[in-house]
Design a protein around this motif. Structure first.
Motif: not given
Length: 312
Positions: A90-94, A136-142
């Motif tokens: 997965s790739l997690v984006f904010f 906080a490390g809850m996603g990979d990208f902002l």
């Protein structure tokens, strides 16, 4: 109870003052103080002796420091264990609301060959909360806007970013059936303005770089306030007032003659669209995707934007 309250309290113990701890936590001192007060209210005890200077903890506060650290570590340990059970990459984006709507869908679609079967997760919100979650490390990208008038969002040596796009905040009005702007500068009546809250990112930009540069005798009245550019866009289309909106959000409406850009006496704001990540990650798919982006934008690590200072 919120995890950030515990982290705030640990920071207060480490830094010894509300101002230094607030700076370390990327929040204003009043907001930081409210969060410490919220933690005390939840626990039902006073953690800080506010009658003493410099700042000192109460006996209960001193006893709670190690408990707070343990609770934080336990929370992240559980998260790491649960994430280890995930089998799909997965790739997690904010992303801020506006680029999440106006930029992200087309951008990620063009990158589909690079993403492959990897699951793409997108979470949206205001920039402050997103930055806190990202850090906080809850996603990979902002994914966020940045303007020449600010210093960016982060000030950590373990983060890096690249510019993946551009946009511009422009003042727009609906059109009459005759094709003229519903609103214009006529000097007789105050301009009806659709505004972002002053404490929002776009609201701060519009106020500082646009509204504050209007002629001293220029009159306007705020008739609607909404933190979401999409909400202001809907109101502008109804002819309710003038709004500063990202061009990427209104391309179709401009092309179809539903909205028009007002030029007289109004300033615009050029925006960069930046993508942040941590320099080191345990997810191979994140490193691979980032390397693809560097090649796509013809960048080397030395050409990326340096860590930037917080705007909060």
């Amino acid at each position: 109870m919120e995890l950030k309250w515990l982290k705030d309290f640990v920071a207060l113990n480490e830094h010894g003052s509300f101002s230094k701890a607030a700076e370390a936590r990327f929040v204003t001192q009043p907001a930081f103080s409210r969060r410490i007060r919220s933690l005390e209210n939840w626990l039902g005890v006073a953690l800080v002796d506010r009658d003493k200077h410099p700042t000192s903890l109460t006996a209960s506060g001193l006893a709670f420091v190690e408990e707070a650290k343990r609770m934080i570590n336990d929370t992240y340990r559980v998260r790491k264990r649960l994430q280890g059970q995930e089998t799909q990459k997965s790739l997690v984006f904010f992303a801020q609301h506006s680029p999440a709507v106006s930029f992200f869908p087309h951008w990620i679609r063009t990158l589909e060959p690079l993403v492959g079967n990897t699951l793409v997760k997108l979470s949206t919100g205001n920039l402050h909360d997103l930055t806190e979650s990202f850090m906080a490390g809850m996603g990979d990208f902002l994914l966020s806007f940045s303007s020449a008038g600010d210093m960016g969002q982060l000030s950590r040596n373990d983060t890096t970013c690249i510019q993946v796009g551009t946009d511009r905040l422009v003042p727009v009005s609906a059109l009459t059936p005759e094709g003229t702007p519903v609103f214009s500068v006529n000097g007789r009546t105050p301009l009806k303005l659709l505004a972002y809250p002053d404490d929002s990112y776009l609201g701060g930009l519009v106020k500082e770089l646009c509204l504050n540069k209007l002629p001293p005798d220029f009159q306007y009245t705020i008739v609607c306030e909404n933190a979401l550019a999409e909400g202001l866009k809907a109101m502008a289309l109804q002819g309710y007032g003038v709004a500063w909106l990202p061009c990427g959000l209104i391309q179709n409406e401009l092309a179809q003659g539903q909205l028009t850009v007002l030029h007289e006496d109004f300033h615009t704001v050029d925006l960069r669209i930046l993508l942040y990540r941590f320099r080191h990650t345990v997810k191979p798919e994140v490193d691979m995707f980032w390397q693809y982006l560097l090649e796509l934008y013809n960048l080397s690590y030395t050409e990326q934007f340096p860590p930037l200072r917080s705007v909060f």
